[in-house]
Scaffold this motif. Sequence first.
Motif, mmCIF file in Angstrom:
data_model
loop_
_atom_site.group_PDB
_atom_site.id
_atom_site.type_symbol
_atom_site.label_atom_id
_atom_site.label_comp_id
_atom_site.label_asym_id
_atom_site.label_seq_id
_atom_site.Cartn_x
_atom_site.Cartn_y
_atom_site.Cartn_z
ATOM 1 N N ASN A 40 -2.638 -1.503 -0.900
ATOM 2 C CA ASN A 40 -4.015 -1.921 -1.170
ATOM 3 C C ASN A 40 -4.977 -1.240 -0.203
ATOM 4 O OD1 ASN A 40 -2.567 -3.713 -2.731
ATOM 5 N ND2 ASN A 40 -3.430 -5.562 -1.846
ATOM 6 N N GLU A 41 -4.705 -1.431 1.084
ATOM 7 C CA GLU A 41 -5.706 -1.080 2.096
ATOM 8 C C GLU A 41 -5.779 0.410 2.399
ATOM 9 O OE1 GLU A 41 -7.740 -3.204 2.586
ATOM 10 O OE2 GLU A 41 -6.737 -5.105 2.180
ATOM 11 N N GLY A 42 -4.643 1.108 2.315
ATOM 12 C CA GLY A 42 -4.683 2.547 2.560
ATOM 13 C C GLY A 42 -5.546 3.256 1.524
ATOM 14 N N PHE A 43 -5.381 2.884 0.251
ATOM 15 C CA PHE A 43 -6.168 3.523 -0.807
ATOM 16 C C PHE A 43 -7.631 3.087 -0.774
ATOM 17 C CE2 PHE A 43 -1.876 4.266 -2.405
ATOM 18 C CZ PHE A 43 -1.981 5.568 -2.844
ATOM 19 N N ALA A 44 -7.885 1.800 -0.483
ATOM 20 C CA ALA A 44 -9.276 1.338 -0.420
ATOM 21 C C ALA A 44 -10.009 1.993 0.745
ATOM 22 C CB ALA A 44 -9.323 -0.186 -0.309
ATOM 23 N N THR A 45 -9.311 2.158 1.857
ATOM 24 C CA THR A 45 -9.934 2.825 3.013
ATOM 25 C C THR A 45 -10.199 4.294 2.692
ATOM 26 O OG1 THR A 45 -8.828 1.280 4.507
ATOM 27 C CG2 THR A 45 -9.648 3.343 5.474
ATOM 28 N N MET A 66 -9.471 -6.207 1.590
ATOM 29 C CA MET A 66 -10.298 -6.864 2.600
ATOM 30 C C MET A 66 -10.818 -5.820 3.573
ATOM 31 S SD MET A 66 -9.099 -9.822 5.297
ATOM 32 C CE MET A 66 -9.274 -11.272 4.275
ATOM 33 N N THR A 67 -12.015 -6.012 4.034
ATOM 34 C CA THR A 67 -12.554 -5.190 5.110
ATOM 35 C C THR A 67 -12.971 -6.109 6.239
ATOM 36 O OG1 THR A 67 -13.558 -3.757 3.457
ATOM 37 C CG2 THR A 67 -14.225 -3.413 5.715
ATOM 38 N N HIS A 68 -12.549 -5.772 7.446
ATOM 39 C CA HIS A 68 -13.011 -6.495 8.620
ATOM 40 C C HIS A 68 -14.055 -5.668 9.337
ATOM 41 C CE1 HIS A 68 -10.454 -10.022 8.838
ATOM 42 N NE2 HIS A 68 -9.552 -9.290 8.237
ATOM 43 N N LEU A 101 -14.085 -9.372 0.841
ATOM 44 C CA LEU A 101 -12.816 -9.507 0.115
ATOM 45 C C LEU A 101 -13.001 -9.099 -1.340
ATOM 46 C CD1 LEU A 101 -9.852 -10.313 0.309
ATOM 47 C CD2 LEU A 101 -10.506 -12.649 -0.237
ATOM 48 N N GLU A 102 -11.963 -8.421 -1.846
ATOM 49 C CA GLU A 102 -11.997 -7.796 -3.168
ATOM 50 C C GLU A 102 -11.724 -8.785 -4.295
ATOM 51 O OE1 GLU A 102 -9.888 -7.125 -0.626
ATOM 52 O OE2 GLU A 102 -7.819 -6.914 -1.303
ATOM 53 N N THR A 103 -12.243 -10.006 -4.197
ATOM 54 C CA THR A 103 -12.041 -11.002 -5.241
ATOM 55 C C THR A 103 -12.329 -10.369 -6.616
ATOM 56 O OG1 THR A 103 -14.207 -11.769 -4.462
ATOM 57 C CG2 THR A 103 -12.307 -13.058 -3.858
ATOM 58 N N VAL A 123 -2.151 -0.320 8.873
ATOM 59 C CA VAL A 123 -2.230 -0.547 7.427
ATOM 60 C C VAL A 123 -3.421 0.209 6.836
ATOM 61 C CG1 VAL A 123 -2.707 -2.316 5.688
ATOM 62 C CG2 VAL A 123 -1.027 -2.754 7.491
ATOM 63 N N TYR A 124 -4.580 0.086 7.462
ATOM 64 C CA TYR A 124 -5.819 0.640 6.897
ATOM 65 C C TYR A 124 -5.963 2.134 7.196
ATOM 66 C CZ TYR A 124 -7.613 -4.074 5.937
ATOM 67 O OH TYR A 124 -7.803 -5.331 5.436
ATOM 68 N N GLN A 125 -6.016 2.457 8.488
ATOM 69 C CA GLN A 125 -6.347 3.835 8.865
ATOM 70 C C GLN A 125 -5.142 4.758 8.680
ATOM 71 O OE1 GLN A 125 -9.497 4.134 9.318
ATOM 72 N NE2 GLN A 125 -9.915 1.947 9.525
ATOM 73 N N ALA A 173 -17.784 0.320 -1.555
ATOM 74 C CA ALA A 173 -16.789 1.256 -2.095
ATOM 75 C C ALA A 173 -15.373 0.763 -1.810
ATOM 76 C CB ALA A 173 -16.998 2.646 -1.493
ATOM 77 N N HIS A 174 -15.158 0.229 -0.615
ATOM 78 C CA HIS A 174 -13.833 -0.280 -0.255
ATOM 79 C C HIS A 174 -13.417 -1.418 -1.194
ATOM 80 C CE1 HIS A 174 -10.663 -1.296 2.843
ATOM 81 N NE2 HIS A 174 -10.702 -2.409 2.121
ATOM 82 N N GLU A 175 -14.283 -2.413 -1.337
ATOM 83 C CA GLU A 175 -13.909 -3.580 -2.157
ATOM 84 C C GLU A 175 -13.807 -3.226 -3.632
ATOM 85 O OE1 GLU A 175 -12.782 -5.739 -0.316
ATOM 86 O OE2 GLU A 175 -13.826 -5.138 1.515
ATOM 87 N N LEU A 176 -14.646 -2.318 -4.097
ATOM 88 C CA LEU A 176 -14.557 -1.925 -5.511
ATOM 89 C C LEU A 176 -13.317 -1.066 -5.756
ATOM 90 C CD1 LEU A 176 -18.322 -1.325 -6.357
ATOM 91 C CD2 LEU A 176 -16.879 -3.271 -7.018
ATOM 92 N N ALA A 177 -12.921 -0.240 -4.793
ATOM 93 C CA ALA A 177 -11.677 0.533 -4.953
ATOM 94 C C ALA A 177 -10.477 -0.399 -5.092
ATOM 95 C CB ALA A 177 -11.482 1.467 -3.757
ATOM 96 N N HIS A 178 -10.553 -1.556 -4.433
ATOM 97 C CA HIS A 178 -9.473 -2.550 -4.562
ATOM 98 C C HIS A 178 -9.345 -3.071 -5.993
ATOM 99 C CE1 HIS A 178 -7.831 -3.274 -0.630
ATOM 100 N NE2 HIS A 178 -8.969 -3.599 -0.071
ATOM 101 N N GLN A 179 -10.393 -2.955 -6.798
ATOM 102 C CA GLN A 179 -10.249 -3.450 -8.172
ATOM 103 C C GLN A 179 -9.124 -2.693 -8.877
ATOM 104 O OE1 GLN A 179 -12.128 -6.242 -8.913
ATOM 105 N NE2 GLN A 179 -12.709 -5.941 -6.764
HETATM 106 ZN ZN ZN Z 1 -9.415 -3.969 1.884
#
Ligand code: ZN
Length: 464
Positions: A344-349, A1-3, A297-299, A394-396, A321-327
């Motif tokens: 999830n979020e550390g790697f997607a970020t 997820m990205t906010h 959201l990385e649905t 979590v993210y940064q 890029a963030h949501e696709l990295a979540h795939q």
């Molecule tokens: Zn995310």
Amino acid sequence: MTHRRVWVAGVLAVALAAGGCTGADDGGFRPGAADAGDPYVPGAGNGGYDVGHYALDVRYDPADDRLTGTATLTVTATRALSAFQLDLAGLTVDRVAVDGAPARHRRDGAELIVTPAHGLPAGKRFTVEVAYGGVPRPLPDPVLGDGGFHHTPDGAIALGQPQSASTWFPVNDHPSDKATYDVAVTVPDGLAALANGVPKGRTTAGGWTTWRWSERSPMASYLTTLVIGDYRVTTGTHGGKPLVTAVAATLPADGPAAASVARTGEVVDFLAARFGPYPFDAYGGVAVADDRIRYALETQTRPVYGPGFFRSGRPNTEVVAHELAHQWFGDSVSVARWSDIWLNEGFATYAEWLWAEHDGGRTVARTVADRYAATDWSKPSVDPGRAGMFGDAVYQRGALAVHALRRAVGDETFYRVLRGWLAERRDGNVTTADFIGYAERAAGRPLRALLDAWLVGGTPPGLP
Ligand SMILES: [Zn+2]
């Protein structure tokens, strides 16, 4: 997820939900647990069984907001069950059958409690068919935001993390029970109905069109989505697999949302060059126009992007890029419990930072320096608390830990560790300890102290 904006979340006391087990009855058959035992989502998920497949057949009419559906679940009992529970929020259950035979059922809040005519021995594979309907509603959540089925002026959007699925179908609603899906969605002619996975065609009859979708890789329930409405749908292929994107008709055809989603294939290729082969059979993305969707959201196979990411008037491929990295990180390799959401979020970020540098934006070094300076080291990446699930720790901070690992082992080993991890744990569920253990084995050196310092230590580690 990205906010879009940093959340300043309040403190929330989290109570451990009591399990549902009581005394044993004949033959060791007992009711399955009422939740998955994850304190971040009390009441969510269930125990005593594992769902292998969901076949969902739903009809939705935007004119009266009513959804009617049949859900057929293929399930394996993981212990002897006299009864079991599914998550279903709101809606009315008309009938339940287990292996074709009528089963007793009752509701307890957002739980559907099913008592089959006969006990289900451990290891038994069985089907559960649920016929249901009603006006679906999102789950109110003042801390994390409402997830679930939202009515829109032209249709609906079912979306949310950590929970959404139980607002439109009966489900074991926890990422630890992944399953495959076939979804058929019937809507009035002229509307699109998008879901996850490979498109399986459409049929039209009597003013209604049925859109069929199939997701053959195991999918966590929060990664399901349903988007119904007036959309410009583009169907093509990328790398020999279907690529289906959709942009709300109220957004400009040549605007920033359309331009960003149109780069999906290019971004996927950039990520696959680093993380290894794309893990699913389809690609895509959906840009919605509803302002209540204040995130992306990385649905699985088809991320959903809220309108806020494109409000500047310029394309925003960093969120893509963030949501696709979540795939890879989150969808293919999923958390076993929400306290490890940094996986999830550390790697997607971090993928977002890599893409920005590649695409002519800020360098990773510059982003790392800025985020490092802004980090509150008293807040841990691992087990951040329910209210902190979508916070900077979590993210940064999670992404800074990924960068620290890269600098410690060097680029060649770093990407070898990531590719190996993703290949070994593909379609599975993992914990932070699993990742650290894998990284140490693959890199051939101790990394726990380094990652502990970056993920959970209370003082700033030296900038790598
Ligand atoms: Zn995310």
